[in-house]
Design a protein around this motif. Structure first.
Motif, PDB file in Angstrom:
ATOM      1  N   ALA A 137      51.863  47.851  39.689  1.00  7.03           N
ATOM      2  CA  ALA A 137      50.415  47.794  39.963  1.00  7.03           C
ATOM      3  C   ALA A 137      49.650  47.493  38.687  1.00  7.03           C
ATOM      4  O   ALA A 137      48.696  46.712  38.668  1.00  7.03           O
ATOM      5  CB  ALA A 137      49.960  49.122  40.550  1.00  7.03           C
ATOM      6  N   VAL A 138      50.083  48.134  37.603  1.00  5.68           N
ATOM      7  CA  VAL A 138      49.399  47.919  36.324  1.00  5.68           C
ATOM      8  C   VAL A 138      49.573  46.474  35.882  1.00  5.68           C
ATOM      9  O   VAL A 138      48.638  45.808  35.463  1.00  5.68           O
ATOM     10  CB  VAL A 138      49.975  48.879  35.253  1.00  5.68           C
ATOM     11  CG1 VAL A 138      49.373  48.585  33.893  1.00  5.68           C
ATOM     12  CG2 VAL A 138      49.709  50.315  35.659  1.00  5.68           C
ATOM     13  N   ARG A 139      50.804  45.988  36.029  1.00  3.03           N
ATOM     14  CA  ARG A 139      51.066  44.604  35.607  1.00  3.03           C
ATOM     15  C   ARG A 139      50.175  43.642  36.362  1.00  3.03           C
ATOM     16  O   ARG A 139      49.565  42.740  35.797  1.00  3.03           O
ATOM     17  CB  ARG A 139      52.527  44.246  35.894  1.00  3.03           C
ATOM     18  CG  ARG A 139      53.525  45.002  35.076  1.00  3.03           C
ATOM     19  CD  ARG A 139      54.832  44.245  34.984  1.00  3.03           C
ATOM     20  NE  ARG A 139      55.515  44.120  36.266  1.00  3.03           N
ATOM     21  CZ  ARG A 139      56.414  44.967  36.722  1.00  3.03           C
ATOM     22  NH1 ARG A 139      56.717  46.032  36.012  1.00  3.03           N
ATOM     23  NH2 ARG A 139      57.005  44.772  37.889  1.00  3.03           N
ATOM     24  N   LYS A 140      50.082  43.906  37.649  1.00  2.00           N
ATOM     25  CA  LYS A 140      49.326  42.973  38.480  1.00  2.00           C
ATOM     26  C   LYS A 140      47.854  42.991  38.057  1.00  2.00           C
ATOM     27  O   LYS A 140      47.235  41.955  37.791  1.00  2.00           O
ATOM     28  CB  LYS A 140      49.456  43.385  39.941  1.00  2.00           C
ATOM     29  CG  LYS A 140      48.876  42.390  40.914  1.00  2.00           C
ATOM     30  CD  LYS A 140      49.261  42.750  42.329  1.00  2.00           C
ATOM     31  CE  LYS A 140      48.750  41.737  43.327  1.00  2.00           C
ATOM     32  NZ  LYS A 140      49.129  42.090  44.697  1.00  2.00           N
ATOM     33  N   SER A 141      47.324  44.205  37.941  1.00  2.00           N
ATOM     34  CA  SER A 141      45.920  44.330  37.582  1.00  2.00           C
ATOM     35  C   SER A 141      45.652  43.704  36.216  1.00  2.00           C
ATOM     36  O   SER A 141      44.697  42.956  36.023  1.00  2.00           O
ATOM     37  CB  SER A 141      45.563  45.813  37.574  1.00  2.00           C
ATOM     38  OG  SER A 141      44.252  45.983  37.140  1.00  2.00           O
ATOM     39  N   ALA A 142      46.536  44.006  35.267  1.00  2.00           N
ATOM     40  CA  ALA A 142      46.332  43.498  33.912  1.00  2.00           C
ATOM     41  C   ALA A 142      46.425  41.978  33.896  1.00  2.00           C
ATOM     42  O   ALA A 142      45.633  41.292  33.229  1.00  2.00           O
ATOM     43  CB  ALA A 142      47.373  44.087  32.968  1.00  2.00           C
ATOM     44  N   GLY A 143      47.392  41.472  34.637  1.00  2.00           N
ATOM     45  CA  GLY A 143      47.554  40.018  34.647  1.00  2.00           C
ATOM     46  C   GLY A 143      46.308  39.350  35.192  1.00  2.00           C
ATOM     47  O   GLY A 143      45.766  38.392  34.612  1.00  2.00           O
ATOM     48  N   GLN A 144      45.827  39.879  36.319  1.00  2.00           N
ATOM     49  CA  GLN A 144      44.624  39.273  36.906  1.00  2.00           C
ATOM     50  C   GLN A 144      43.471  39.352  35.921  1.00  2.00           C
ATOM     51  O   GLN A 144      42.734  38.381  35.705  1.00  2.00           O
ATOM     52  CB  GLN A 144      44.270  40.001  38.207  1.00  2.00           C
ATOM     53  CG  GLN A 144      45.263  39.663  39.310  1.00  2.00           C
ATOM     54  CD  GLN A 144      45.154  40.618  40.497  1.00  2.00           C
ATOM     55  OE1 GLN A 144      44.563  41.677  40.386  1.00  2.00           O
ATOM     56  NE2 GLN A 144      45.741  40.242  41.625  1.00  2.00           N
ATOM     57  N   THR A 145      43.344  40.532  35.267  1.00  2.00           N
ATOM     58  CA  THR A 145      42.230  40.693  34.320  1.00  2.00           C
ATOM     59  C   THR A 145      42.365  39.718  33.153  1.00  2.00           C
ATOM     60  O   THR A 145      41.400  39.075  32.744  1.00  2.00           O
ATOM     61  CB  THR A 145      42.196  42.139  33.791  1.00  2.00           C
ATOM     62  OG1 THR A 145      42.200  43.019  34.908  1.00  2.00           O
ATOM     63  CG2 THR A 145      40.976  42.391  32.952  1.00  2.00           C
ATOM     64  N   LEU A 146      43.581  39.616  32.630  1.00  2.00           N
ATOM     65  CA  LEU A 146      43.784  38.742  31.466  1.00  2.00           C
ATOM     66  C   LEU A 146      43.378  37.307  31.791  1.00  2.00           C
ATOM     67  O   LEU A 146      42.590  36.688  31.067  1.00  2.00           O
ATOM     68  CB  LEU A 146      45.258  38.788  31.045  1.00  2.00           C
ATOM     69  CG  LEU A 146      45.647  37.789  29.945  1.00  2.00           C
ATOM     70  CD1 LEU A 146      44.914  38.110  28.659  1.00  2.00           C
ATOM     71  CD2 LEU A 146      47.148  37.820  29.675  1.00  2.00           C
ATOM     72  N   PHE A 147      43.884  36.822  32.899  1.00  2.00           N
ATOM     73  CA  PHE A 147      43.604  35.405  33.174  1.00  2.00           C
ATOM     74  C   PHE A 147      42.152  35.198  33.578  1.00  2.00           C
ATOM     75  O   PHE A 147      41.539  34.193  33.241  1.00  2.00           O
ATOM     76  CB  PHE A 147      44.596  34.867  34.223  1.00  2.00           C
ATOM     77  CG  PHE A 147      45.993  34.835  33.677  1.00  2.00           C
ATOM     78  CD1 PHE A 147      46.293  34.041  32.574  1.00  2.00           C
ATOM     79  CD2 PHE A 147      46.994  35.635  34.196  1.00  2.00           C
ATOM     80  CE1 PHE A 147      47.574  34.035  32.030  1.00  2.00           C
ATOM     81  CE2 PHE A 147      48.267  35.633  33.654  1.00  2.00           C
ATOM     82  CZ  PHE A 147      48.567  34.830  32.572  1.00  2.00           C
ATOM     83  N   SER A 148      41.587  36.237  34.257  1.00  2.00           N
ATOM     84  CA  SER A 148      40.156  36.105  34.585  1.00  2.00           C
ATOM     85  C   SER A 148      39.338  36.075  33.301  1.00  2.00           C
ATOM     86  O   SER A 148      38.397  35.292  33.168  1.00  2.00           O
ATOM     87  CB  SER A 148      39.677  37.287  35.415  1.00  2.00           C
ATOM     88  OG  SER A 148      40.534  37.479  36.488  1.00  2.00           O
ATOM     89  N   THR A 149      39.702  36.972  32.369  1.00  2.00           N
ATOM     90  CA  THR A 149      38.918  37.041  31.131  1.00  2.00           C
ATOM     91  C   THR A 149      39.019  35.721  30.371  1.00  2.00           C
ATOM     92  O   THR A 149      38.029  35.166  29.913  1.00  2.00           O
ATOM     93  CB  THR A 149      39.455  38.173  30.221  1.00  2.00           C
ATOM     94  OG1 THR A 149      39.630  39.326  31.016  1.00  2.00           O
ATOM     95  CG2 THR A 149      38.492  38.488  29.118  1.00  2.00           C
ATOM     96  N   ILE A 150      40.240  35.238  30.237  1.00  2.00           N
ATOM     97  CA  ILE A 150      40.383  33.967  29.494  1.00  2.00           C
ATOM     98  C   ILE A 150      39.626  32.874  30.233  1.00  2.00           C
ATOM     99  O   ILE A 150      38.955  32.038  29.630  1.00  2.00           O
ATOM    100  CB  ILE A 150      41.875  33.611  29.318  1.00  2.00           C
ATOM    101  CG1 ILE A 150      42.564  34.686  28.482  1.00  2.00           C
ATOM    102  CG2 ILE A 150      42.028  32.255  28.662  1.00  2.00           C
ATOM    103  CD1 ILE A 150      44.031  34.454  28.214  1.00  2.00           C
ATOM    104  N   GLY A 151      39.698  32.947  31.553  1.00  2.00           N
ATOM    105  CA  GLY A 151      38.989  31.923  32.327  1.00  2.00           C
ATOM    106  C   GLY A 151      37.487  32.034  32.132  1.00  2.00           C
ATOM    107  O   GLY A 151      36.791  31.044  31.882  1.00  2.00           O
ATOM    108  N   ALA A 152      36.982  33.276  32.217  1.00  2.00           N
ATOM    109  CA  ALA A 152      35.522  33.427  32.200  1.00  2.00           C
ATOM    110  C   ALA A 152      34.945  33.328  30.799  1.00  2.00           C
ATOM    111  O   ALA A 152      33.882  32.767  30.597  1.00  2.00           O
ATOM    112  CB  ALA A 152      35.164  34.780  32.808  1.00  2.00           C
TER     113      ALA A 152
END
Length: 1714
Positions: free
Chosen positions: A1040-1055
């Protein structure tokens, strides 16, 4: 004098004189006429003098002899009345100083006579006195005579005369010396010639002395002679003298006129040569005397000490020492030693008493004592006099306790103490009752081991009022009351201590004052010792100070041991509160003095004594015992006597006021505190309070003692460290009397005040205090180890108290203080460490709230110092401590959060230090702090700390205790990133400023700047840290942590990625994204394949996620997709980075490893990512660039026009908005567009990756077992679907090799079987002829290729053959499905669903489609050079040969039918080409292949299936016929372009076909149909047709005809023969139907043939042929016997044509020629 010289006085004098003379003359008128006459002439004389002289007095003096004469004569009469009158008159004259020297001499002679006659003795004395006191006219012999006269009168029988004379002598002696003083005063201004230095050996002449001095000298010398019982030199006429009187006179002179002796060397000489030896001689009986066991009443030896003399000698000695100490250094040494000896126990009591009194006299003169010290104790080979005196007092006191009193005073028991009757008895009988009832008043006394000594008040403090030294009238030794000597000795000690300490402290004070004055002059601030300007004055002063200090130290060193021994003993023995108080005060002042002088041993010794007094006897307190041991090892020898340190006696008769527990590891029983203990404790407190500054290391002793007392009294620490009376924890063992109960608050108050007063200590002393508390605390910690008993918290509480009151200078004590408390916090005893933490956190909070100067915001170093221990607590693993620490952080945040400034890193560090294994509550609390920080304090903290916030938030994400916290912390990271985005500009500015500073510092130190992601700008580094943290969370063990972190990381880099500098992307790619991919890849490949039963709790897990490996697969998919998306959306940005191609390679490598992972989900996703990055349009060239930036599939929110800065209320432009950044790439300076070549390199790299993925994934496994991984269909499909897109970019350089590689992959992919559980989704049913999507994709790929080749250059077209090869390989699958390694595949019908079995696909539709493609392609490319050269046609034929030869044995019937039709189509195009190129030989090898193919198809080995319907059969036959038709239309007509052998083979085949070949399996009924009559017919007709081709154009054609004929005839011959044979054998049985049909057909054929031959032009028919035809005839005839009517009728038709051969025979030759 004015009174006697005034005119009135003179007038009165004259009148009186005349009156006196008249009276005299009257008295003597009768008896003494000469006297009368003299008197009368005297009157006339007086009158004459008065009349003649203006200065009457001096005139009188000149004539005084005459004036006095009548009176002298009067005295000579010895008549009392006359004598008295004359003496009075003479006295009057003397008092007016009108007596000359001569006259005076006469007067004295006259007085001497009177004395010898014992007349008017008192009057005589009076007259002498007047004579000597009024003026100085009497000298030398006259003077000596006058003195002797007085002495003699002293020894008369008359008591009154004696006493008067004694007084007069004393007065006269005084007068003599007073004259000297006056004389000196008179001559003091006249400078004399220096006199040579006196030598002790030769007697000085007296001649140099002035008159008065000479008299005094002579007098003093004779006094000494007299006392010594020698004859006087000057006082001639002395008859007797007493020593006592002599000694008294000596004493008074010495005492009253010391200056005379000090100023005149002659006198000094007398002192040395006469007085001292005399004194020593007189002392000898006392020295030698030893008091035996006999009492004083026994007869004494001659030399027994004599009290009057002894006492007077001591007085003289006192004076000598006091006044002439400086002159008589050596002699005084002897005297003092004697004094000390007189205290010995074996001397008489009275002697000891007067000796003590003498010593007391010395003790009140500190300056004198100081001189002793300087002169003796500090000299090398001298007796240590001062030390001996003190030690003697000590020994004396001890001896009084230890030796029973003998001597004049009887034993203590039978003598009452002083005036209180029975005082001794009461003290001894009920010592326990002291003062309890209040009824018994008890004498103050000392009591020790049964010896009771009362304390008498002997003198007021500071004065030595002696009792026995003053008893000048006593001849017998007095009785000394009990306790007197002790009291004097006691007072001596007290006065000694008081005197010395006052003196030294006063001098110290002056020195300090002076030094302060000089330092104030020379220094700006008294604390810094800057170089002194007036260095000299300072150094002089320091020299002086050094000398003084040496003396002070020597004094203290000399006396402290003796003092301590005596005082300790007295303290122990004292039963009187006031005495105890005095003793304690003395010990205290000594301790303080030693402290001030820095004499550690002695200071500690006194303090130890007080400490011991405070504690119960024999109390085990190691600190004290060690100190005492060190001291008691030394015993101080005093000329053979030892002063022992006497250990306190236990039976102290003191009131018990408290009972408590000792502070020990194993407390045995209870201990009692007496009121004296409490008194000592108060002294100790007062010492610490008033003299804390000089205690230094003795704080250890003081505090250790206090700690024990506090423990015994049961005081416990409360808030802020103050001690309050608390209920004892150890049960009811603490018993306190009411007296003490009321005292306790006072004591606790003093204790607190003591530590409060530490704020006035100087820094060094404060450090001593802290060190002492720390070592005390360490002991308490040692005791508390290994048990959970209540520990002693005294030290910790007091450390806290001390810290709190010294906040204003907390810096200097902070490190040792907190360092120790940190140790306490690690203690296993929970109560102990709880207090340690309490103290530490209280101090930190107090330190932060304290109003420092300068304030903390200005003094960052201090703030960091204060916060540091908070951080240090993180190294302690006890949860209770950590909870305290975090609560403290929370409180600090709430109260000081806005002003933490540089303290943020420490505070954040504390939160970050919590580890996963430290329990949920700790993590929750820490996380609470962090949430507070993120929500409230990000804007207030320095930007440099933001990175730490990121790290800490990240670390909470990594905690595995509580999933929710981890997920929330990822949310926090997202919030932080938003904050960065909103406040970007401000943060960037601050960070750049900070960076510049750091850079500068680094350069100055010459070291490289060290921070993560260094070369990137600091703001970017902040982002990078955030990304890196998220990256770490992306590989957390929890999905769960991996998934959340991954989504956050790519969203952050994207945004927010747009905020990064261009160059930073390099780091993002390499350090963040690729690093993450590496870790994910590694974890995924090593993940556990074990099944996870449930997700903790009762959560059920879906089967697609029920192993760690599957969960990691999801992560890998997410990560790879994210990275690929970034590559896709940020392509323009990334391409302009220098190493885009390396990055591209790495990304491809990751895609490749994912694609090749043995997990369908991952591998498929990898291909999707591959597809995504391949959809990128290659950048437009500069010239064709559109005006607007191309859409880079970027989620570019161009909303960043104006962002309102939070809290600032103003908008600001993003200087670096995304629009601009994109603009940069297409305005004036375009991005460095990677030219086509580099672009090609990227595509080729992609192609290589694709190839590796393809070849690896489609390579069959080496071994086959259950676990073999076989790629899924969707994967393969996706893989192959990538190729067309990829190919578009690389087609220009796509070579044969690449094509080969492609072929291998396509072939491999198609060969992969499907798992049985997936088959239902991929193959709807086996029977439907559908292609799977994979097969579609393969064909599409080839199609794309072929189309490209079609429009491509010449060079590309050589690839056609290869494509044909590939397709043909697929065609073969129709009959021979490909093998996938050793894997056993099952037919779908036999496969069981849901078992790990592999199902072979139905390849027929695919093969057939491929074949169609081949035909289609061939139709387009038959004439291509490459196609011709590479023998494509031959390969096609060869491939088709397989299904054709199998025919009915083919897996699918449609296959061979399609193969035939394809063959026909191909040949229809290919044969003309082959004919065209006949000469080149390129098709030579094709012909045999073709022949074999025809052969194999038309005469297939497989028989049709039994269930084949007749219509079906006929349909199949028509196909065969079509083939023969092809031969007849496309091949045979062109025989001349075709190899002969081939034609022969064809003929043979037609031949074979033209004769029925039957299949034995047919039933009779079907035989008609199944004979393939149509086919045979067709073959035959073809043969026939080619037998007679009329238009022979080339020899080749004729050759075909001939060949066809011979074949045909031979065939007919064979059939006939066989028929005849069979007919014969069969007898009556009819032959089989097919044979009959065959023969009929042959017969018909023969007739047809002959017909045809006839029609042909004769030259076209070979003679040979005719011969063969004719040869048939006999055979035909043979057939006539046959039974079948059909055969017969056919036979008829066949025989009829032979009629034409019936010719008459001709000659052979002709025949031959024709």
């Amino acid at each position: 004098m004015a009174g006697t010289s005034s005119p009135e006085a003179v007038k009165k004098l004259l009148e009186n004189m005349q009156g006196d003379l008249r009276a005299l003359s009257l008295e003597c008128r009768k008896k003494f006429p000469p006297v009368k006459e003299a008197a009368e002439s005297g009157i006339i004389k007086v009158k004459t003098i008065a009349a003649r002289n203006s200065d009457v007095l001096s005139a009188l003096k000149e004539n005084s002899s005459e004036v006095v004469q009548p009176f002298l004569m009067g005295c000579g009469t010895k008549e009392p009345k006359i004598t008295q009158l004359c003496l009075a008159a003479i006295q009057r004259l003397m008092s007016h100083e009108v007596v000359s020297e001569v006259a005076a001499g006469n007067v004295i002679n006259m007085l001497w006579q009177l004395m010898e006659n014992s007349l008017e003795e008192l009057k005589l004395l009076q007259t002498v006195l007047v004579l000597l006191t009024t003026n100085t006219v009497v000298h030398d012999e006259a003077l000596s005579k006058a003195i002797v006269l007085c002495f003699r009168l002293h020894f008369t029988k008359d008591n009154i005369t004696n006493n008067t004379a004694a007084a007069t002598v004393r007065q006269v002696v005084t007068v003599v010396f007073e004259r000297v003083v006056a004389e000196d005063e008179h001559y003091k201004d006249i400078i004399e010639q220096p006199i040579g230095i006196q030598g002790n050996s030769n007697r000085r002449s007296v001649s140099t002395l002035k008159p008065c001095a000479k008299d005094a000298y002579m007098l003093f010398q004779d006094l000494c002679q007299l006392v010594n019982a020698d004859a006087p030199y000057w006082l001639v006429g002395m008859t007797e003298m007493t020593r006592t009187f002599g000694l008294e006179l000596l004493e008074s002179v010495l005492n009253d006129f010391p200056q005379v002796f000090l100023q005149h060397q002659e006198f000094s000489f007398l002192l040395k040569e006469r007085v001292c030896p005399l004194v020593i001689k007189l002392f000898s009986p006392n020295i030698k005397f030893r008091q035996g066991s006999s009492t004083s009443s026994s007869p004494a030896p001659v030399e027994k000490p004599y009290f009057p003399i002894c006492m007077r000698l001591l007085r003289v000695v006192s004076v000598l020492i006091k006044q002439f100490y400086s002159l008589l250094v050596t002699e005084c040494e002897i005297f003092l030693s004697l004094l000390v000896k007189f205290l010995d126990a074996d001397k008489p009591q009275w002697l000891r008493a007067v000796a003590v009194e003498s010593i007391h006299r010395l003790c009140v003169q500190p300056q004198l004592l100081r001189s002793f010290c300087q002169s003796y104790d500090m000299k090398q080979h001298s007796t240590k006099v001062f030390r001996d005196i003190v030690n003697a007092l000590g020994s004396f006191i001890q001896s009084l306790f230890l030796v029973p009193n003998t001597g004049n005073a009887s034993a203590a028991t039978n003598q009452t103490g002083g005036s209180v009757p029975g005082g001794t008895a009461s003290a001894q009988t009920n010592p326990g009752m002291l003062g309890m009832g209040g009824s018994v008043t008890v004498l103050p006394a000392f009591e020790y081991r049964g010896t009771w000594i009362p304390i008498l008040s002997v003198s007021t403090q500071g004065s030595a009022k002696a009792t026995y030294l003053e008893m000048l009238d006593k001849v017998e030794p007095p009785t000394i009351p009990e306790g007197y000597a002790m009291s004097v000795a006691f007072h001596s000690l007290l006065d000694l201590v008081r005197g010395i300490t006052n003196m030294i402290e006063e001098e110290l004070g002056q020195v300090e004052m002076e030094s302060q004055v000089t330092t104030a002059d020379t220094q700006s601030s008294p604390t810094q010792s800057s170089d002194l300007q007036d260095f000299n004055s300072a150094s002089d002063q320091t020299d002086k100070e050094t000398v003084s200090r040496a003396v002070w130290e020597e004094m203290v060193n000399a006396c402290w041991c003796g003092l301590l021994a005596a005082l300790s003993l007295l303290l122990d023995a004292s039963t009187d509160e006031a005495a105890t108080e005095n003793i304690l005060k003395a010990e205290l002042t000594m301790a303080a003095l030693c402290g001030k002088l820095g004499l550690v041993t002695s200071r500690d010794a006194f303090i130890t004594a007080i400490c011991k007094g405070s504690l119960p006897p024999h109390y085990a307190l190691t600190v004290l015992n060690t100190t005492t041991a060190a001291l008691s090892g030394k015993s101080y020898s005093i000329q053979g006597q030892n002063v022992q340190m006497i250990s306190p006696s236990s039976e102290s008769h003191q009131q018990v006021v408290a009972v408590g527990q000792p502070l020990a590891l194993q407390p045995q029983g209870t201990v009692m505190l007496t009121s004296k203990n409490i008194q000592c404790m108060r002294t100790l407190l007062s010492l610490a309070h008033c003299h804390g500054g000089v205690l230094g290391t003795s704080w250890q002793l003081v505090l250790a003692t206090l700690q024990h007392l506090v423990w015994i009294l049961g005081l416990k620490p409360g808030v802020g460290g103050a001690l309050k009376p608390g209920r004892a924890v150890e049960g009811p063992s603490t018993v306190l009397t009411t007296a003490v109960m009321t005292d306790l608050p006072v004591i606790s108050n003093i204790l607190s005040r003591l530590f409060e007063s530490s704020q006035y200590l100087d820094d060094v002393s404060l450090h001593h205090l802290i060190n002492a508390l720390c070592s005390l605390s360490l002991e308490a910690m040692d005791m508390a180890y290994g048990n959970n008993k209540e520990p002693s918290l005294f030290a910790v509480a007091k450390l806290l108290e001390t810290g709190l009151v010294n906040m204003h200078r907390i810096e200097i004590l902070w490190r040792p203080l907190t360092g120790h408390l940190l140790e306490v916090c690690q203690h296993p005893n929970s109560r102990m460490r709880e207090w340690g933490a309490e103290a530490l956190t209280s101090l930190i909070k107090a330190g932060l709230t304290f109003n420092h100067d300068p304030s903390l915001s200005q003094n960052q170093r201090l703030q960091l110092l204060l916060l540091n221990p908070l951080k240090e607590l993180s190294n302690i693993n006890h949860p209770d401590i950590r909870l305290k620490q975090l609560e403290c952080v929370l409180q600090i945040l709430q109260s000081q959060g806005d002003s933490l400034g540089p303290g943020w890193p420490l505070v954040l560090g504390v939160m970050g230090a919590i580890r996963s294994d430290q329990g949920e509550s700790l993590i929750r609390t820490a996380f609470q702090c962090l949430q507070l920080v993120v929500t409230d304090f990000l804007p207030t903290m320095p930007c440099t700390c933001l990175q730490i916030v990121v790290d800490v938030a990240g670390s909470f994400g990594l905690h595995n205790q509580e999933l929710n916290i981890s997920l929330t912390s990822i949310g926090l990271l997202w919030n932080i990133s938003d904050y960065f985005f909103q406040r970007g500009e401000i943060i960037e500015k601050d960070l750049n400023k900070e960076e510049a500073l750091l850079q500068k510092q680094a350069e100055e130190k010459g070291i490289a700047l060290n921070r993560p992601f260094h070369p990137a700008p600091p703001f970017d580094c902040l982002w990078l840290c955030l990304y890196a943290k998220l990256g770490e969370l992306c590989v957390d063990p929890r999905p769960a942590v991996r998934k959340s972190a991954g989504q956050t990381l790519f969203s952050t880099i994207g945004a927010h990625g747009t905020l990064l500098q261009h160059s930073t992307w390099h780091t993002v790619i390499w350090k963040v994204l690729f690093h993450l991919l590496d870790r994910v890849r590694e974890s995924s490949t090593t993940a556990d394949k074990e099944k996870i039963e449930s997700g903790g709790g009762n959560i059920l897990i879906h089967h697609s996620r029920d192993t760690a490996e599957k969960q990691w697969a999801e992560t890998w998919v997410l990560t790879l997709a994210g990275v690929a998306r970034i590559f896709n959306t940020r392509r323009y940005l990334l391409q302009s980075l220098g190493d885009f191609s390396q990055a591209w390679d790495v990304l491809l490598d990751h895609i490749q490893s994912a694609a090749l992972s043995k997990n369908n989900e991952v591998s498929l996703a990898a291909l999707k990512s591959f597809q995504e990055i391949l959809q990128i349009v290659s950048p437009v060239r500069e010239t064709e660039k559109p005006d607007t930036p191309p859409a880079i599939n970027m989620p570019v929110p161009v909303l960043i026009g104006t962002v309102t800065a939070t809290g600032l209320g103003r908008s600001f432009m993003r200087t670096d908005s995304i629009g601009e950044r994109i603009g940069r790439y297409n305005v004036a300076e375009p991005p460095v567009i990677t030219d086509e070549i580099e672009d090609l390199n990227l595509w080729w790299a992609a192609w290589n990756s694709w190839f590796r993925i393809g070849s690896e994934s489609t390579k069959p496994p080496v071994s086959c077992d259950k676990m073999t991984f076989i790629p899924s269909q969707p994967f393969l499909t996706a893989l192959i679907q990538i190729f067309p897109a990829l190919y578009q970019h690389i087609k220009t350089g796509f070579s044969m090799d690449d094509l080969q590689k492609l072929g291998v992959i396509l072939h491999g992919a198609v060969s992969v079987p499907i798992s049985s559980d997936a088959s239902p989704f991929i193959l709807p049913s086996y029977t439907e002829a559908v292609l799977t999507s994979l097969q579609e994709a393969v064909l599409t790929a080839l199609d794309v290729l072929q189309k490209a080749i079609c429009v491509g250059s010449e060079s590309m077209q050589i690839m056609y053959p290869a494509i044909f090869d590939q397709l043909l390989a697929f065609v073969e699958f129709s009959c021979k499905p490909p093998q996938y390694g050793q894997l056993e595949t099952k037919h779908i019908a036999n496969a069981k669903y849901n078992q790990a079995e592999w199902v072979a696909l139905n390849y027929v539709p695919f093969a057939e489609r491929s074949l169609e493609v081949v035909v289609d392609l061939y139709q387009k490319t038959a004439c291509h050079k490459a196609v011709v050269n590479e023998r494509v046609l031959q390969n096609i034929i060869k491939t088709l040969r397989m299904p054709l030869s199998l025919k009915y044995a083919c897996p699918s019937e449609s296959t061979w039918k399609l193969a035939v039709s394809s063959l026909l189509k191909v040949l229809s195009i290919g044969l003309p080409v082959a004919r065209q190129h006949a000469s080149s030989g390129k098709f030579d090898s094709m012909w045999p292949e073709l022949a074999n193919t025809f052969e194999n198809f038309l005469f297939a080995k497989s028989s049709p299936p039994d269930n084949l319907s007749i219509q079906e059969f006929q349909r199949n036959e028509s196909i065969d016929v079509e083939v023969v038709q092809l031969i007849s239309t496309e091949i045979l007509p062109y025989a001349n372009f075709i190899p002969k052998e081939f034609v022969g083979q064809i003929m043979t085949m037609l031949n074979k076909g033209s004769i029925h070949s039957q299949s034995s399996s047919f039933t009779e009924a079907e035989i008609d149909i199944r004979m393939r009559e149509e086919f045979s017919k067709m073959c035959f007709e073809t043969l026939l047709q080619f037998s007679f081709s009329n238009k022979v154009t080339t020899p080749q054609e004729g050759y075909i005809s001939r060949m066809a004929l011979s074949v045909l005839l031979k065939r007919s011959q064979d059939v006939l023969y066989r028929y005849i044979e069979d007919e014969r054998l069969s007898g009556k049985c009819p032959l089989p139907r097919q044979q009959v049909t065959e023969i009929i057909f042959v017969l018909k054929a023969v007739s047809t043939l002959i017909d045809s031959l006839k029609k042909t032009q004769p030259e076209n028919v070979d003679a040979n042929t005719w011969a063969q035809v004719i040869a048939l005839y006999p055979t035909l005839v043979e057939c006539i016997t046959c039974s079948s009517s059909e055969v017969c009728s056919a036979l008829k038709e066949a025989l009829v044509p032979f009629k034409d051969f019936m010719h008459p025979p001709a000659s052979k030759v002709q025949n031959g020629e024709s």
